[in-house]
Motif scaffolding. Structure first.
Motif, PDB file in Angstrom:
ATOM      1  N   LEU A  50      46.203  37.516 -50.810  1.00 58.29           N
ATOM      2  CA  LEU A  50      45.662  38.426 -52.326  1.00 58.29           C
ATOM      3  C   LEU A  50      46.715  39.340 -52.896  1.00 58.29           C
ATOM      4  O   LEU A  50      46.464  39.091 -54.194  1.00 58.29           O
ATOM      5  CB  LEU A  50      44.234  38.424 -52.543  1.00 58.29           C
ATOM      6  N   GLN A  51      46.840  39.775 -52.219  1.00 61.13           N
ATOM      7  CA  GLN A  51      47.367  41.535 -52.886  1.00 61.13           C
ATOM      8  C   GLN A  51      48.440  41.114 -53.255  1.00 61.13           C
ATOM      9  O   GLN A  51      49.163  41.382 -54.923  1.00 61.13           O
ATOM     10  CB  GLN A  51      47.405  42.549 -52.047  1.00 61.13           C
ATOM     11  N   THR A  52      49.416  40.563 -52.225  1.00 60.58           N
ATOM     12  CA  THR A  52      51.114  40.001 -52.654  1.00 60.58           C
ATOM     13  C   THR A  52      50.668  38.436 -53.292  1.00 60.58           C
ATOM     14  O   THR A  52      51.457  39.382 -54.695  1.00 60.58           O
ATOM     15  CB  THR A  52      51.705  39.331 -51.179  1.00 60.58           C
ATOM     16  N   ALA A  53      49.529  37.682 -53.611  1.00 62.15           N
ATOM     17  CA  ALA A  53      50.059  36.548 -54.781  1.00 62.15           C
ATOM     18  C   ALA A  53      49.601  37.485 -56.173  1.00 62.15           C
ATOM     19  O   ALA A  53      50.444  37.372 -56.670  1.00 62.15           O
ATOM     20  CB  ALA A  53      48.868  36.038 -54.673  1.00 62.15           C
ATOM     21  N   LYS A  54      48.549  38.558 -56.330  1.00 60.55           N
ATOM     22  CA  LYS A  54      48.356  38.516 -57.357  1.00 60.55           C
ATOM     23  C   LYS A  54      49.510  39.930 -57.978  1.00 60.55           C
ATOM     24  O   LYS A  54      49.765  39.790 -59.224  1.00 60.55           O
ATOM     25  CB  LYS A  54      47.218  39.948 -57.119  1.00 60.55           C
ATOM     26  N   SER A  55      50.560  40.521 -57.025  1.00 56.28           N
ATOM     27  CA  SER A  55      51.890  41.597 -56.954  1.00 56.28           C
ATOM     28  C   SER A  55      52.627  40.374 -58.179  1.00 56.28           C
ATOM     29  O   SER A  55      53.169  40.426 -59.026  1.00 56.28           O
ATOM     30  CB  SER A  55      51.951  41.742 -56.056  1.00 56.28           C
ATOM     31  N   HIS A  56      53.057  39.287 -57.782  1.00 54.11           N
ATOM     32  CA  HIS A  56      53.839  38.143 -58.329  1.00 54.11           C
ATOM     33  C   HIS A  56      53.093  37.791 -60.028  1.00 54.11           C
ATOM     34  O   HIS A  56      53.278  38.109 -60.641  1.00 54.11           O
ATOM     35  CB  HIS A  56      53.714  36.709 -57.075  1.00 54.11           C
ATOM     36  N   VAL A  57      51.886  37.763 -59.847  1.00 53.45           N
ATOM     37  CA  VAL A  57      51.215  37.802 -61.048  1.00 53.45           C
ATOM     38  C   VAL A  57      51.886  39.031 -62.078  1.00 53.45           C
ATOM     39  O   VAL A  57      51.617  38.548 -63.377  1.00 53.45           O
ATOM     40  CB  VAL A  57      49.182  37.308 -60.632  1.00 53.45           C
ATOM     41  N   GLU A  58      51.421  39.979 -61.290  1.00 53.65           N
ATOM     42  CA  GLU A  58      51.144  41.178 -62.228  1.00 53.65           C
ATOM     43  C   GLU A  58      52.914  40.766 -62.964  1.00 53.65           C
ATOM     44  O   GLU A  58      52.986  41.635 -63.997  1.00 53.65           O
ATOM     45  CB  GLU A  58      50.531  42.206 -61.631  1.00 53.65           C
ATOM     46  N   LYS A  59      53.554  40.598 -62.437  1.00 48.69           N
ATOM     47  CA  LYS A  59      55.462  40.628 -62.623  1.00 48.69           C
ATOM     48  C   LYS A  59      54.846  38.995 -63.483  1.00 48.69           C
ATOM     49  O   LYS A  59      56.588  39.152 -64.522  1.00 48.69           O
ATOM     50  CB  LYS A  59      55.606  40.292 -61.414  1.00 48.69           C
ATOM     51  N   LEU A  62      54.010  33.327 -62.057  1.00 51.36           N
ATOM     52  CA  LEU A  62      52.651  32.656 -62.065  1.00 51.36           C
ATOM     53  C   LEU A  62      53.419  31.588 -60.599  1.00 51.36           C
ATOM     54  O   LEU A  62      52.671  31.347 -59.819  1.00 51.36           O
ATOM     55  CB  LEU A  62      51.609  32.282 -62.943  1.00 51.36           C
ATOM     56  N   LYS A  63      54.387  30.785 -61.072  1.00 47.31           N
ATOM     57  CA  LYS A  63      55.257  29.547 -60.589  1.00 47.31           C
ATOM     58  C   LYS A  63      55.197  30.613 -58.695  1.00 47.31           C
ATOM     59  O   LYS A  63      54.694  30.373 -57.914  1.00 47.31           O
ATOM     60  CB  LYS A  63      56.153  29.607 -60.745  1.00 47.31           C
ATOM     61  N   GLU A  64      55.630  32.259 -59.061  1.00 51.18           N
ATOM     62  CA  GLU A  64      56.457  32.151 -57.624  1.00 51.18           C
ATOM     63  C   GLU A  64      54.441  32.449 -56.286  1.00 51.18           C
ATOM     64  O   GLU A  64      54.455  32.578 -55.483  1.00 51.18           O
ATOM     65  CB  GLU A  64      57.009  33.620 -57.205  1.00 51.18           C
ATOM     66  N   ALA A  65      53.351  32.528 -56.952  1.00 52.61           N
ATOM     67  CA  ALA A  65      51.901  33.055 -56.714  1.00 52.61           C
ATOM     68  C   ALA A  65      51.764  32.275 -56.397  1.00 52.61           C
ATOM     69  O   ALA A  65      51.163  32.373 -54.808  1.00 52.61           O
ATOM     70  CB  ALA A  65      51.715  33.799 -57.482  1.00 52.61           C
ATOM     71  N   ILE A  66      52.114  31.398 -57.108  1.00 49.02           N
ATOM     72  CA  ILE A  66      51.525  29.766 -56.904  1.00 49.02           C
ATOM     73  C   ILE A  66      52.083  29.235 -55.646  1.00 49.02           C
ATOM     74  O   ILE A  66      51.334  29.025 -54.239  1.00 49.02           O
ATOM     75  CB  ILE A  66      51.340  28.865 -57.924  1.00 49.02           C
ATOM     76  N   GLN A  67      52.823  28.997 -55.415  1.00 48.28           N
ATOM     77  CA  GLN A  67      53.974  28.395 -54.209  1.00 48.28           C
ATOM     78  C   GLN A  67      53.816  29.821 -53.221  1.00 48.28           C
ATOM     79  O   GLN A  67      53.572  28.486 -52.171  1.00 48.28           O
ATOM     80  CB  GLN A  67      55.329  29.100 -54.958  1.00 48.28           C
ATOM     81  N   PHE A  68      53.353  30.904 -53.039  1.00 49.15           N
ATOM     82  CA  PHE A  68      52.614  31.436 -52.272  1.00 49.15           C
ATOM     83  C   PHE A  68      51.785  31.457 -51.535  1.00 49.15           C
ATOM     84  O   PHE A  68      51.788  31.149 -50.362  1.00 49.15           O
ATOM     85  CB  PHE A  68      53.593  33.317 -52.310  1.00 49.15           C
TER      86      PHE A  68
END
Length: 575
Positions: A50-59, A62-68
């Motif tokens: 969750l922390q890594t996915a959140k980090s993608h979103v904060e940057k 969103l596509k990278e977060a979803i893929q992750f």
């Protein structure tokens, strides 16, 4: 460890050092031969995901977060945790950037905003964003059906309608701080004239003979021939005023991050995210919100999962079962879903009996009963109210008689559409309907940005298309029927286009707006009788939103106007 990380010993040591610095692990090396080292994990796996996915979103990734999340989550519960958190990041968000509060609304959108140059826009979502970034000389009042002052505070035309003079407001600033003046307006209109021979949607601006500034805040437009309705073209989004020389200065960047005078300016625009920031010195009053963020998410199911009932959100469409306390707003969009033939192709579209047979086989009543909802109304024209009763298909005997007279022997008819809203589902329903009459139809679906390119459509026989518009009825009909570059006119037969071109000068020379409109409607009826276009339905547009959001309105494009949205704090409701 080298086998686990699938790398060399040196790279393995580098990875371990990164994990140690991040405090994800502790590592106690074994001392002496035969003594094993001890690796301990200090972080919970689910928390790290969750922390890594959140980090993608904060940057803004969103596509990278979803893929992750899709790649590394092991359970539905982990994915649900991410979507629950993501839903709470959208809607109204009071952000703090550089210690300053930034009132923001975050929304999902299925497509990137690949072009925001007013001269090159094609789709309703592009028009909507252009309306947030730019102003025109005049704007259109939907209630009065009349143009009203905007950048120009006054205008006049000579009695023939071929010379127009405009007087500009002073002190209006572009987003980069330069004051707007007559040089900018002349540059904008001359650019439209130059592009009118290259871009189909600008063919109406070929009517301009010359544009000259008669002062710092005044200009004159001379037309090739009389056109009492020319003011309507200046209210179009395509005629949005841009700074002089900006296209040469910015090059291709202008399409992504254009500069205008509108209530918002572009701060970021890429394949992941469009960020609009309020124009502080907007001449019609600053927007209540500081920032609008449109996050590109193509997956509708993902969007639905990530909408939180508790978030101060807003979305297009009806309320869900969970959004019981939310408000909704509805209005009829000024547009129409339709079928139209490619009369430029030497195929079945050139056979009037076959055109009549195929359109007669469409059961509009069954179509709406099986695919429609309360937001869809039967149509028999491009713009206007619903018909009293939807059409039913002609009898098999009548259709078969027309098919026999046409000489049709079961050849495949190519239907082209684009992946937006429910086009694919509707195209498949129509193909099955025609199959009952022995008409074989093959469907091809394009991406929306490809649909405007004529190079793809030389082989198409028939198109399924939704045409949105604005509140300006006369402009809408002029652009669709009088403009040679419209999506319809591009595929009309040469004979039909010649007939329209012969009628247009007489229409635009009518001094009375009511007479121009009446003649445009008669022209539409002639096109319908030619079995070239069949209108299927008008659509009510709907938006649902949290009750703490105020100033929510829908425009004719089916979009929420951003400028007047504001957030009413719950504490204020208790006063």
């Amino acid at each position: 460890m080298e086998e686990i990380f699938v790398c060399s010993s040196r790279n393995c040591q580098m990875i371990m050092q990164k994990l140690l610095r991040a405090e994800w692990i502790t590592w106690t090396p074994g001392r002496g031969r035969g003594n094993r080292s001890l690796l301990s994990f200090r972080q919970n796996r689910e928390e790290l995901l969750l922390q890594t996915a959140k980090s993608h979103v904060e940057k803004g990734q969103l596509k990278e977060a979803i893929q992750f999340v899709d790649t590394y989550t092991a359970t539905d519960w982990e994915r649900a945790q991410f979507h629950e958190w993501l839903g709470k990041q959208f809607g109204y968000q009071p952000l703090f950037i550089h210690n300053q509060r930034v009132d923001t609304v975050r929304l999902f959108f299925p497509y990137p905003f690949f072009c925001l140059d007013p001269a090159q826009i094609q789709y309703s979502f592009q028009k909507h964003i252009v309306n947030q970034l730019f102003d025109r000389l005049v704007r259109f009042d939907k209630e009065k059906q009349l143009p009203e002052p905007s950048l120009a505070h006054y205008w006049e035309a000579n009695s023939e309608g071929d010379v127009w003079r405009f007087y500009l407001r002073k002190g209006i600033l572009f987003h980069h701080g330069k004051e707007m003046n007559a040089h900018d307006v002349c540059y904008t209109l001359f650019r439209l004239k130059q592009l009118s021979t290259q871009l189909p949607g600008l063919s109406s601006y070929e009517a301009i003979r010359k544009v000259v500034n008669t002062g710092e805040y005044s200009l004159e437009i001379e037309l090739h021939q009389a056109n009492h309705g020319f003011i309507h073209y200046l209210a179009s989004e395509r005629a949005s005023i841009i700074p002089k020389g900006i296209c040469e200065e910015m090059g291709e960047r202008f399409s992504l991050q254009p500069l205008g005078t509108g209530p918002f300016r572009v701060e970021r625009n890429d394949c992941d995210l469009l960020v609009l920031h309020a124009h502080d010195t907007y001449f019609q009053g600053r927007a209540h919100l500081d920032q609008i963020e449109l996050w590109v998410v193509a997956d509708e199911e993902l969007t639905r999962k990530s909408v939180s009932e508790d978030a101060y959100n807003i979305h297009l469409g009806a309320k869900t079962e969970q959004e019981t306390s939310w408000k909704s707003i509805t209005r009829q969009a000024v547009g129409c879903k339709m079928l139209f033939w490619n009369r430029k192709k030497n195929g079945w579209g050139c056979n009037e009996r076959f055109r009549q047979a195929l359109f007669s086989a469409v059961d509009q009543k069954a179509f709406l009963e099986q695919l429609g909802n309360e937001n869809m109304l039967p149509a028999d024209r491009l713009i206007g109210g619903a018909v009293e009763a939807p059409r039913e298909a002609a009898s098999k005997e009548e259709v078969n008689s027309l098919l026999q007279a046409s000489g049709y022997k079961g050849e495949a008819i190519r239907l082209y559409t684009y992946s937006f809203q429910r086009n694919e589902q509707e195209a498949e329903w129509l193909a099955k309907q025609w199959e009952q009459f022995g008409i074989r139809v093959e469907i091809t679906v394009f991406a929306p940005h490809e649909f405007g390119s004529t190079e793809f459509f030389e082989q198409a026989d028939l198109f399924l298309y939704y045409q949105a518009a604005d509140e300006n009825k006369e402009l809408f009909l002029l652009e669709m029927y009088a403009s040679p570059g419209s999506i319809l006119r591009r595929y009309f037969s040469q004979e039909l286009n010649r007939k329209i071109d012969d009628d247009v000068p007489g229409i635009v020379q009518e001094a009375a707006a009511s007479r121009r409109l009446a003649r445009l409607e008669r022209l539409e009826q002639q096109i319908k009788q030619n079995w070239t276009v069949q209108f299927l339905y008008h659509r009510h547009e709907c938006a649902s939103y949290h009750p703490s959001l105020q100033g929510v309105t829908l425009n004719a494009l089916g979009w929420v106007s951003f400028k007047d949205i504001w957030f009413q704090d719950k504490a204020a409701n208790s006063v």
